[in-house]
Each structure stands twice: as structure tokens, then as C-alpha cells.
Design a protein around this motif. Structure first.
Motif, PDB file in Angstrom:
ATOM      1  N   GLY A 166       0.804  -1.215   0.000  1.00 12.99           N
ATOM      2  CA  GLY A 166       0.000   0.000   0.000  1.00 12.99           C
ATOM      3  C   GLY A 166       0.838   1.266   0.000  1.00 12.99           C
ATOM      4  O   GLY A 166       0.340   2.346  -0.360  1.00 12.99           O
ATOM      5  N   ASN A 167       2.107   1.168   0.406  1.00 14.96           N
ATOM      6  CA  ASN A 167       2.977   2.349   0.393  1.00 14.96           C
ATOM      7  C   ASN A 167       3.170   2.871  -1.027  1.00 14.96           C
ATOM      8  O   ASN A 167       3.221   2.103  -1.987  1.00 14.96           O
ATOM      9  N   THR A 179       1.438   9.046   3.490  1.00 15.24           N
ATOM     10  CA  THR A 179       0.046   8.832   3.085  1.00 15.24           C
ATOM     11  C   THR A 179      -0.769  10.114   3.188  1.00 15.24           C
ATOM     12  O   THR A 179      -1.827  10.227   2.585  1.00 15.24           O
ATOM     13  N   VAL A 233      -8.474   2.223   4.600  1.00 17.52           N
ATOM     14  CA  VAL A 233      -7.527   2.948   5.448  1.00 17.52           C
ATOM     15  C   VAL A 233      -8.220   3.725   6.569  1.00 17.52           C
ATOM     16  O   VAL A 233      -7.580   4.131   7.535  1.00 17.52           O
ATOM     17  N   HIS A 234      -9.556   3.949   6.465  1.00 11.12           N
ATOM     18  CA  HIS A 234     -10.240   4.713   7.515  1.00 11.12           C
ATOM     19  C   HIS A 234     -11.735   4.394   7.463  1.00 11.12           C
ATOM     20  O   HIS A 234     -12.320   4.283   6.393  1.00 11.12           O
ATOM     21  N   SER A 277      -7.706   3.249  -0.246  1.00 10.69           N
ATOM     22  CA  SER A 277      -6.558   3.593  -1.081  1.00 10.69           C
ATOM     23  C   SER A 277      -6.576   2.668  -2.288  1.00 10.69           C
ATOM     24  O   SER A 277      -6.558   1.446  -2.147  1.00 10.69           O
ATOM     25  N   LYS A 334      -7.601  -0.775  -0.660  1.00 15.69           N
ATOM     26  CA  LYS A 334      -7.351  -1.156   0.734  1.00 15.69           C
ATOM     27  C   LYS A 334      -8.046  -0.155   1.636  1.00 15.69           C
ATOM     28  O   LYS A 334      -7.967   1.059   1.419  1.00 15.69           O
ATOM     29  N   GLN A 347      -6.713   8.178  -2.982  1.00 12.33           N
ATOM     30  CA  GLN A 347      -7.743   7.793  -2.025  1.00 12.33           C
ATOM     31  C   GLN A 347      -9.140   8.200  -2.507  1.00 12.33           C
ATOM     32  O   GLN A 347      -9.313   9.203  -3.185  1.00 12.33           O
ATOM     33  N   THR A 363      -7.872  12.727  -1.401  1.00 12.56           N
ATOM     34  CA  THR A 363      -9.112  12.007  -1.171  1.00 12.56           C
ATOM     35  C   THR A 363     -10.200  12.610  -2.053  1.00 12.56           C
ATOM     36  O   THR A 363     -10.475  13.808  -1.988  1.00 12.56           O
ATOM     37  N   LEU A 410     -10.391  -2.408   8.927  1.00 11.55           N
ATOM     38  CA  LEU A 410      -9.221  -1.637   8.540  1.00 11.55           C
ATOM     39  C   LEU A 410      -8.168  -2.543   7.924  1.00 11.55           C
ATOM     40  O   LEU A 410      -7.959  -3.678   8.368  1.00 11.55           O
ATOM     41  N   ASN A 411      -7.504  -2.053   6.891  1.00 12.62           N
ATOM     42  CA  ASN A 411      -6.436  -2.754   6.169  1.00 12.62           C
ATOM     43  C   ASN A 411      -6.941  -3.929   5.343  1.00 12.62           C
ATOM     44  O   ASN A 411      -6.133  -4.652   4.757  1.00 12.62           O
TER      45      ASN A 411
END
Length: 463
Positions: free
Chosen positions: A86-87, A106, A131-132, A146, A129, A156, A111, A167-168
Motif C-alpha cells: 500500500g505504500n 500517506t 484505510v479509515h 486507497s 485497501k 484515495q 481524497t 481496517l487494512n
């Protein structure tokens, strides 16, 4: 499950321009293949980390490289430090084998609350993925993801969903409109790096099906148990005559019993025809032979290691295959699959050699399965490409004739005009039938047309 992209406040579409690089730790990545031709030395691009695996002295990383012209390339690199999936990286080509990179925080990810359908057409599949996640006052949840693929990789998107997502967690979604997505099931998704590594391993261990089946004719009845003899009879009787495959029902039955669907059968409990499945009979044969080998037999220890990796394809080697891994993957994805000839069974009582040939045959069937996964993808135009590749051992009088078949289905994305897209089916056949010799036949079906490329002779491929 459909999810809405919120429209409570105006927001620009996800921009297609690169984001500025952040001041982060600089490092060097070693390419495991050649630099993409569109990226010259000194050029920069953005890349997203798809997968990470720890090797002996470094980390093996799978990157999705997004070039300035909109094209994307998946590359494997080696890093001295771990990079989390994800990076987002900013990379610069130092040479044909090295990339300098810096990690982008990030917080720099834009967004968006809508998708520009001029950039990504409806029907395109997105991988993302979570992320929030925050609850909505009106009910449901507002989720930030993401994006992992397409020209928007690393950016995003905010969506509203009636259900919460962990999450993730990873998700697949189809674009329905600028502000609506439909989630797709993830039960068949595998990490590309794991597929590539397992494909290389199985391909390096695979051997000819016909060599094994012909070797069974030299096996001495006194050297095998009644259970092994029964399994051998099931294996040989499951092979159809080559001419029988002209019958659609017989062809469908042979495809179902080719071993490609064995895992699905086990998961669903549909085991009524398992005694006709080629892969099931090979695994049963291996399990019956191993206890009969003496503990001092040197072939046993080597075979056990090979068979463990075949029975548990998710186990990866501690080290990758070095500089030859790219060539191995390219060979494994080639159609027809090249034949690897092993040492023949000179001694009719040599169960160790029989075990070795059976293990290599299982690896060959699993190479076809993994090649199918490795070629299934969604391209940059939103077309979903699905591949099924199998090998069916058949009889032609006294000869064993393996028939390799590759099906490819292409489902284009929805057109802007609203016209329904026209799917395309392609089929490749490869076999070596006397007196014709090795043949490769290609055909396709689109909009009622069925063009066929006449069978062409090909040179036998061995590795």
C-alpha cells in the motif's frame, strides 16, 4: 453490495497528475528484471507496493509502476528495508538494474468523492485497501480506501457503505457510475507475488504426463500393492481416446476430471467422481507409494520435500530463484507448456523413480492452474480477462497423447454509448498426434464470427 460515493460536498475528481514527492528516506532498489523500456535512466515515476516477502538477506517486493503516459508495469525488486503493501514510492531510474526511491507519506494522498468516468469507464474493476472507517450520523459508514490498481493507484477515494469494513482489508469493486461502486467477492483473489513465486517453483519441478503414464507399462506387478494397482487402473481408465473428445459431453467430462477443479471439489464436498480426477489419482498414488520406500532410500527424502511443496502450494521457498526467476515465469506462462523430460524408469521395480515421475506430473498440472491465475487480470481499458488452462492425457491406439487446452474470455467494460459490450472467447489447442506431428490450433468467437487459424506444426519444446 453497492456503495455510494458521497456527494454531500463538491469535490474534484481524482486527478491524474503525479503528486509531488515528499522528503523521505532515500534508498536503492535492485531490479529483478530489465527496466521497462518507457522509463529511461534519470526518469522518475510513482510506484505502489503490492506485496512484500522477507528473503534471506533482503526483502522481495512487488511494485506496480505508473508511468507518465498512463501505462502500468508490475515489477519485482529487492530492497534492504521492508516496504509495507500500500505504500507509495517516488522512484528514479539510476541504471537498467537500479532504482532510487523515496517513500511518500500517506497524508499526501488526495481524497476524492467521485470518479472521473472519462478516465475510468463504468465496468472497470478497482482494487483497494481500507484505510479509515467512521460511522455516519444518518446510518451506515463512511469509508476511505486507497486504490491499488489502474491509473489512480495510490490515490484515495471516500465511499458510503451500509456495512462496515475492517481496517487494512482488501476489496474489489466494479465502477457502476461516477458515484456508485459494487463490491466484488474476494474469495478467489491471490497475491500476485505468491502466484509468481509458486508458479516458478512448480514449473521447475514439473515433468511429462506421458512419460509417467508410459512408465506404468514397465512396472512389475510384484513390486506394487493391491491398493496401488487399483489406483493405477483408475488413472489409466480415466484417459479417454483422443477421438472421443469430439463428443461435447465426453470433452466436458474430461475437462472436469483434468485436475484443474480438484480443489473446488474438495471445498464443495462434490467427491462423487473423484476417482476419475487425474490429479486426485496422482496424489493418491504418491501417498500409497511413499510408505513402501525403505527409510534409507535416498529418493525418499528428496521426494518428501518436493511433495510437501506440492501438497501445500502456499508454502514458499526461503529464497527465490535468483536471476533466473523472470525467465522461469516467462516459460511457465508460455503456451503450450514446454515438456520437461526426466530420467526414465530403467528398473521396473524402482518405486522411487515412479514416485519422482508422479510428483513431477502433479507439478505440471499445478503449473497449468497457476498459469491460469497468473494470466487472469483486468487491463487498463477495464476489460476483464479470464484464463483457464488445462492438460488432458488421452489415448491414441497404443500412444499417450497429452492435449493442452487454453480458454480465454474477454469481457470489455461498458461502452459510453450504452451499447452492450461484445465478449470474446479464444481457445488454443496443442497436441502431438501421429502422423501429423506437433500441432497448435487457435480459434476465437466474437459476435457470431468464429475464425480459426489452421493447425500449424510447431517444434517440440523441451527444457
Amino acid at each position: 453490495m453497492a456503495s455510494e460515493i458521497p456527494s454531500s460536498r463538491p469535490s474534484p475528481s481524482i486527478p491524474s497528475v503525479p503528486r509531488p514527492a515528499a522528503q523521505a528516506i532515500n534508498a536503492v532498489l535492485q531490479l529483478q528484471s530489465n527496466l521497462p523500456t518507457q522509463l529511461n535512466i534519470g526518469d522518475s515515476a510513482q510506484a505502489q507496493v503490492l506485496a512484500l516477502r522477507e528473503a534471506q538477506h533482503a526483502f522481495q517486493v512487488l511494485l506496480r509502476l505508473s508511468l507518465a503516459n498512463g501505462q502500468q508495469h508490475t515489477i519485482e525488486v529487492q530492497s534492504k528495508q521492508p516496504l509495507a503493501p500500500g505504500n507509495i514510492l517516488n522512484v528514479t531510474a539510476l541504471s537498467t538494474q537500479q532504482l532510487a526511491f523515496s517513500l511518500l507519506p500517506t497524508t499526501q494522498a488526495t481524497t476524492a468523492t467521485r470518479i472521473d468516468t472519462a478516465l475510468l469507464a463504468p465496468g472497470t474493476l478497482l482494487e483497494a485497501k481500507v484505510v479509515h472507517v467512521t460511522p455516519n450520523a444518518q446510518g451506515g459508514f463512511r469509508i476511505t480506501v486507497s486504490i491499488n490498481n489502474s491509473a489512480l493507484a495510490g490515490q484515495q477515494l471516500q465511499i458510503d457503505s451500509p456495512k462496515s469494513l475492517a481496517l487494512n482489508s482488501q476489496l474489489n469493486a466494479r465502477i457502476d457510475s461516477a458515484q456508485q461502486l459494487t463490491f466484488q467477492p474476494l474469495n478467489t483473489r491471490l497475491e500476485p507475488l505468491a502466484i509468481n513465486q509458486e508458479l516458478q517453483k512448480q514449473f521447475s519441478q514439473q515433468g511429462s504426463l506421458s512419460q509417467l503414464l508410459q512408465g506404468l507399462n514397465t512396472l512389475s506387478p510384484s513390486s506394487i500393492s493391491p491398493s496401488i494397482e487399483k489406483t493405477l487402473q483408475q488413472l489409466l481408465s480415466s484417459m479417454p481416446e483422443f477421438s472421443q473428445l469430439l463428443d461435447p459431453k465426453k470433452l466436458a467430462q474430461s475437462l472436469a476430471n483434468s485436475g484443474a477443479q480438484l480443489e473446488n471439489r474438495l471445498l464443495s464436498g462434490a467427491l462423487e467422481n473423484a476417482n476419475q480426477d487425474v490429479k486426485a489419482n496422482l496424489l493418491r498414488l504418491i501417498a500409497q507409494i511413499m510408505p513402501m520406500l525403505p527409510s534409507s532410500n535416498s529418493a525418499l527424502a528428496a521426494s518428501q520435500s518436493v511433495l510437501l511443496s506440492q501438497a501445500l502450494p502456499g508454502l514458499l521457498r526461503d529464497q527465490l530463484l535468483g536471476g533466473s526467476q523472470v525467465q522461469l515465469r516467462e516459460q511457465a506462462l508460455r503456451f503450450p507448456l514446454p515438456t520437461r523430460v526426466l530420467q526414465a524408469m530403467d528398473n521396473p521395480n524402482d518405486l522411487g523413480s515412479l514416485l519422482r515421475l508422479a510428483a513431477a506430473a502433479v507439478s505440471r498440472l499445478q503449473t497449468h492452474q497457476l498459469a491460469s491465475l497468473g494470466q487472469t487480470h483486468t487491463n487498463s481499458e477495464g476489460t476483464q480477462v479470464t484464463v483457464w488452462q488445462v492438460e488432458i492425457p488421452t489415448r491414441d491406439q497404443h500412444n499417450i497423447v497429452p492435449l493442452q487446452i487454453k480458454f480465454q474470455h474477454e469481457e470489455p467494460a461498458q461502452k459510453k454509448s450504452g451499447e452492450p459490450p461484445t465478449p470474446v472467447w479464444k481457445i488454443d489447442l496443442s497436441f502431438d498426434l501421429e502422423p501429423l506431428g506437433p500441432l497448435h490450433i487457435q480459434a476465437s468467437l466474437q459476435g457470431g464470427a468464429f475464425p480459426v487459424n489452421s493447425g500449424r506444426k510447431i517444434a517440440p519444446q523441451h527444457i
